[in-house]
Design a protein around this motif. Structure first.
Motif, PDB file in Angstrom:
ATOM      1  N   LEU A 134      33.680  70.891  76.471  1.00 26.49           N
ATOM      2  CA  LEU A 134      34.967  71.668  76.170  1.00 26.49           C
ATOM      3  C   LEU A 134      35.267  70.286  74.755  1.00 26.49           C
ATOM      4  N   LEU A 135      34.705  69.459  75.311  1.00 26.57           N
ATOM      5  CA  LEU A 135      34.173  68.683  74.670  1.00 26.57           C
ATOM      6  C   LEU A 135      33.203  69.283  72.677  1.00 26.57           C
ATOM      7  N   MET A 146      31.421  71.504  82.335  1.00 30.84           N
ATOM      8  CA  MET A 146      32.316  71.656  81.268  1.00 30.84           C
ATOM      9  C   MET A 146      33.178  71.227  80.544  1.00 30.84           C
ATOM     10  N   MET A 147      33.252  69.720  81.097  1.00 28.52           N
ATOM     11  CA  MET A 147      34.063  69.125  79.341  1.00 28.52           C
ATOM     12  C   MET A 147      33.150  68.690  79.003  1.00 28.52           C
ATOM     13  N   GLN A 206      29.766  70.003  87.822  1.00 31.00           N
ATOM     14  CA  GLN A 206      31.099  72.023  86.806  1.00 31.00           C
ATOM     15  C   GLN A 206      31.936  71.262  86.299  1.00 31.00           C
ATOM     16  N   THR A 207      32.265  70.412  86.914  1.00 31.17           N
ATOM     17  CA  THR A 207      32.797  69.561  86.092  1.00 31.17           C
ATOM     18  C   THR A 207      32.619  68.901  84.876  1.00 31.17           C
ATOM     19  N   HIS A 208      32.008  68.524  85.430  1.00 32.54           N
ATOM     20  CA  HIS A 208      30.991  67.046  83.639  1.00 32.54           C
ATOM     21  C   HIS A 208      30.350  68.251  82.694  1.00 32.54           C
ATOM     22  N   GLU A 241      33.084  80.613  89.282  1.00 32.97           N
ATOM     23  CA  GLU A 241      34.589  80.307  89.075  1.00 32.97           C
ATOM     24  C   GLU A 241      34.602  82.507  89.894  1.00 32.97           C
ATOM     25  N   LEU A 263      32.462  79.198  79.432  1.00 29.98           N
ATOM     26  CA  LEU A 263      32.415  77.657  79.818  1.00 29.98           C
ATOM     27  C   LEU A 263      31.883  76.836  80.424  1.00 29.98           C
ATOM     28  N   LEU A 265      39.516  66.127  79.841  1.00 28.30           N
ATOM     29  CA  LEU A 265      39.987  66.156  78.138  1.00 28.30           C
ATOM     30  C   LEU A 265      41.139  65.414  77.642  1.00 28.30           C
ATOM     31  N   ALA A 292      42.145  82.655  82.183  1.00 29.27           N
ATOM     32  CA  ALA A 292      41.762  83.101  82.992  1.00 29.27           C
ATOM     33  C   ALA A 292      41.455  81.283  83.382  1.00 29.27           C
ATOM     34  N   ALA A 342      38.319  69.465  84.177  1.00 30.01           N
ATOM     35  CA  ALA A 342      37.571  69.136  83.165  1.00 30.01           C
ATOM     36  C   ALA A 342      38.917  69.720  81.871  1.00 30.01           C
ATOM     37  N   ILE A 392      37.118  85.327  82.657  1.00 25.14           N
ATOM     38  CA  ILE A 392      35.868  84.244  82.927  1.00 25.14           C
ATOM     39  C   ILE A 392      34.504  84.326  82.043  1.00 25.14           C
ATOM     40  N   PRO A 401      37.173  73.037  89.320  1.00 27.88           N
ATOM     41  CA  PRO A 401      36.600  72.096  88.042  1.00 27.88           C
ATOM     42  C   PRO A 401      37.303  72.833  86.769  1.00 27.88           C
ATOM     43  N   ARG A 402      37.372  73.077  86.617  1.00 30.61           N
ATOM     44  CA  ARG A 402      38.211  73.511  84.823  1.00 30.61           C
ATOM     45  C   ARG A 402      38.879  73.390  84.635  1.00 30.61           C
TER      46      ARG A 402
END
Lengths: 320, 320
Positions: free
Chosen positions: A278-279, A274-275, A270-272, A132, A123, B314, A36, B310, A25, B306-307
């Protein structure tokens, strides 16, 4: 190691598998990141676990307290895990504590897991990585998960993003504790111990306890229905630890609903994050592609205008 | 109107088509936006046009100067267009000047185009919209394109993002002009006129001219190889305007390379702004979709972490 084997090891509580998973991770390597993601997609967080954040100024005796507290949890038949988190190391992670063996007695215990180095974020940043890691520990059978803040500029608000409860470890400061404390910390605290409540600090510790209780009564606190208990402990002499365990279990029970809501908010945040990460990675990848440079060249030669270039770049971003 | 017909009218210099096209660009309506993109993709910027930004404090006589200058350009066989830009109206555009007929004589002239209301920004903000309006004017055969800053908090750095040259219109202030001026403005100025250089301000205007020339000599300026000329004008009496036209044409010629590089940088900046806007719109669109809410529900029920959420979001974003 295959994800399948890692998962099997993790779920059977194998420490090595847990350590390897945490390493995955925290790795910036793309293959590790992929593995991961694969591993994590098989796991669920444990709704009943206790995620306990520990904060307090350096020198308050946090590490000693955590070790003593961890051993006490074991005596209750529980399996504590201890992770450290360095909120100041948002970018590069590394820590000077990395090589030191922390909490020797607890570390050696078969029913405990102590991660030697602080969580490094990749991430989604350090909070997402820590969350995580918590999920990994939970799936390996550990509970409670204790998160210790380390490093400079320790931020209780950061650890509050990944834990259910915040325990503040206070120094015996007579009646002057609140003066020396960072603004806002009292509003995120769920439990307090005044540690080192032993000679010659006993009296000062009692004064600090009184001062804190007065502050909480004047509603300097997070929840209306919860007045943070203030306990006296001597981690060194192993005093007050049983009471602390009971207060933690009691808080988790009494604040069930609040913690449930808190966890939901944490996961969305956390989701936002991470997104966005990723973006950002996708944008970076796009900017090093031949197609992107082709668009830039067209723009430079004034073959296309910015609006067209932007539209072309966006479809490049969507392509995969 | 069909894009094809609009394009045809625009390229033949039809004012109505030009006005309609500008309205399309400033519209938030999605169909208009689509048609604007379609139209613009057929057009190229003119490398030889002069894009002139006019700035200066309210009351310096900018509008009167622009009108006189525009008529002088016409007497040189050129076809000036005048657009206004309100950098303070980044969000909502509207302007109280909207209904007033500006520059009556110039507006009425068949060889000039005066847009009555300030540019409103939609995609990519006010600077991108203004740049696109400039391209429309160029394709309708207008040159120079004069951009007047209007509204409160006029920002010369904003108009500098869309023009080749910046003309500062100064008030006759004796030797105190630089004291009253915003910091940094002198570094983006390419030409200066001290306007109202007529009785009883003539002497003060000359002192201001001297003060400005001294400042530029001490290299408070943008380019090493260009010392901004300082001219005296009386827009009211139509004095000094011929010299100003010559200096503008001379600056465009002498700074050919610098302007070429400047335009490239402007286009890249606008492209990135527009892509960010497009991306933001896509994110917003995604957040109101059923798929997005489905992911959130899974997250809330802790079915996914969340990972995973996300990653799913995306791929939703990339989908089209």
């Amino acid at each position: 190691m295959l994800t399948k084997d890692l998962l099997k090891g993790l779920l059977s509580g194998n420490r090595m598998s847990l350590s390897k998973s945490i390493t995955l991770i925290e790795s910036a390597n793309l293959d590790h990141r992929k593995q991961a993601t694969e591993l994590l997609s098989e796991l669920s967080p444990s709704p009943s676990s206790i995620r306990l954040g520990i904060c307090g100024a350096p020198g308050a005796g946090k590490s000693t307290l955590i070790e003593t507290l961890g051993l006490k949890f074991i005596s209750h038949g529980m399996k504590p895990a201890v992770l450290a988190m360095d909120p100041s190391s948002v970018q590069f992670g590394g820590s000077i504590l990395g090589d030191k063996t922390r909490m020797q007695e607890l570390s050696a215990h078969l029913d405990a897991y102590v991660r030697p180095s602080p969580t490094k974020g990749v991430l989604g940043g350090v909070t997402s990585a820590c969350s995580e890691n918590i999920i990994l520990c939970e799936n390996a059978g550990y509970n409670p998960i204790i998160i210790e803040t380390v490093g400079l500029g320790q931020s209780e608000t950061t650890v509050d993003e990944v834990t259910d409860l915040i325990l503040l470890v206070a120094n015996p400061a007579g009646g002057d504790f609140l003066q020396g404390i960072k603004k806002g910390i009292m509003e995120v605290v769920d439990l307090v111990v005044v540690n080192k409540a032993e000679p010659p600090f006993r009296e000062k510790a009692e004064m600090t306890k009184f001062e804190l209780e007065q502050a909480f009564k004047m509603s300097v606190r997070r929840y209306d229905n919860w007045v943070p208990p203030v306990l006296l402990t001597s981690a060194k002499n192993k005093e007050g630890i049983e009471e602390l365990v009971n207060e933690i279990l009691n808080a988790k029970e009494k604040l069930k609903y609040e913690i449930f809501e808190k966890r939901k908010a944490q996961m969305i945040l956390q989701t936002h994050r991470m997104m966005e990460d990723l973006l950002r990675a996708k944008l970076k990848e796009m900017k090093s592609s031949g197609d992107y440079n082709h668009i830039l060249a067209d723009l430079n030669q004034m073959k296309i205008i910015p609006r067209t270039a932007a539209t072309q770049m966006l479809s490049l971003l969507a392509k995969d």
